[in-house]
Scaffold this motif. Sequence first.
Motif, short mmCIF file in Angstrom:
data_model
loop_
_atom_site.label_atom_id
_atom_site.label_comp_id
_atom_site.label_asym_id
_atom_site.label_seq_id
_atom_site.Cartn_x
_atom_site.Cartn_y
_atom_site.Cartn_z
N UNK A 42 0.93 -1.14 -0.05
CA UNK A 42 0.13 0.05 -0.12
C UNK A 42 0.95 1.08 -0.12
N UNK A 43 1.97 1.50 0.87
CA UNK A 43 2.76 2.59 0.98
C UNK A 43 3.50 2.56 0.04
N UNK A 44 4.27 1.74 -0.56
CA UNK A 44 5.09 1.94 -1.96
C UNK A 44 4.30 2.31 -2.91
N UNK A 45 3.25 1.72 -3.30
CA UNK A 45 2.40 2.13 -4.34
C UNK A 45 1.98 3.58 -4.49
N UNK B 131 -2.80 6.78 9.42
CA UNK B 131 -3.55 5.86 8.83
C UNK B 131 -3.02 5.36 7.47
N UNK B 132 -2.80 4.07 7.56
CA UNK B 132 -2.30 3.57 6.12
C UNK B 132 -3.40 3.62 5.04
N UNK B 133 -2.92 4.30 3.97
CA UNK B 133 -3.96 4.45 2.91
C UNK B 133 -4.70 3.36 2.42
N UNK B 134 -5.63 3.51 1.94
CA UNK B 134 -6.69 2.54 1.42
C UNK B 134 -7.04 1.26 2.10
N UNK B 135 -7.38 1.82 3.50
CA UNK B 135 -7.47 0.69 4.38
C UNK B 135 -8.85 0.45 4.91
#
Length: 158
Positions: A56-59, A114-118
């Motif tokens: 998620x984060x690298x993308x 917050x981690x994106x798209x979770x």
Amino acid sequence: MKVASFTIDHDKLLRGIYVSRKDKVGSEVVTTFDVRFKRPNIEPCMDIAAIHTLEHLMAVYLREDEKWADKIIYVGPMGCRTGMYIIFKGDLSPKDVLEPIANSVKYVIDFEGKIPATTSKECGNYLDHNLNFAKWECKKFYDEVLTNIKDENMIYPN
Ligand SMILES: [Zn+2]
């Protein structure tokens, strides 16, 4: 075309950034990089939740990087959980992509919040994330490999 990363000797493979394959799509070339965080079969692979967070984060980072966003085709985890595949537009070498990849790893190390798209709408397994483990993996890879990358970390072993 054969898949270079299936023919390499994983017993000799080090951590690093390698060209997995190059494909022609029309008149363009796309390069798939093997971003190898772990020595296969020698050290434990990454935790599932950690590599999911890494995805998620690298993308997110690479798709927003001003210089590289339009060259990123895909970012995803390897099934063996020893690294990530990142596909770029263009006929590129590991040295060409060291900077954006190192920056994406640094982005994970420094990430807070917050981690994106979770949400359940956005992710197929939205509870299965671990930011602290993802940061730990990134710091280790950054400090031990990316800050002093050598040819053996960029050219597949014979
Ligand atoms: Zn997800």
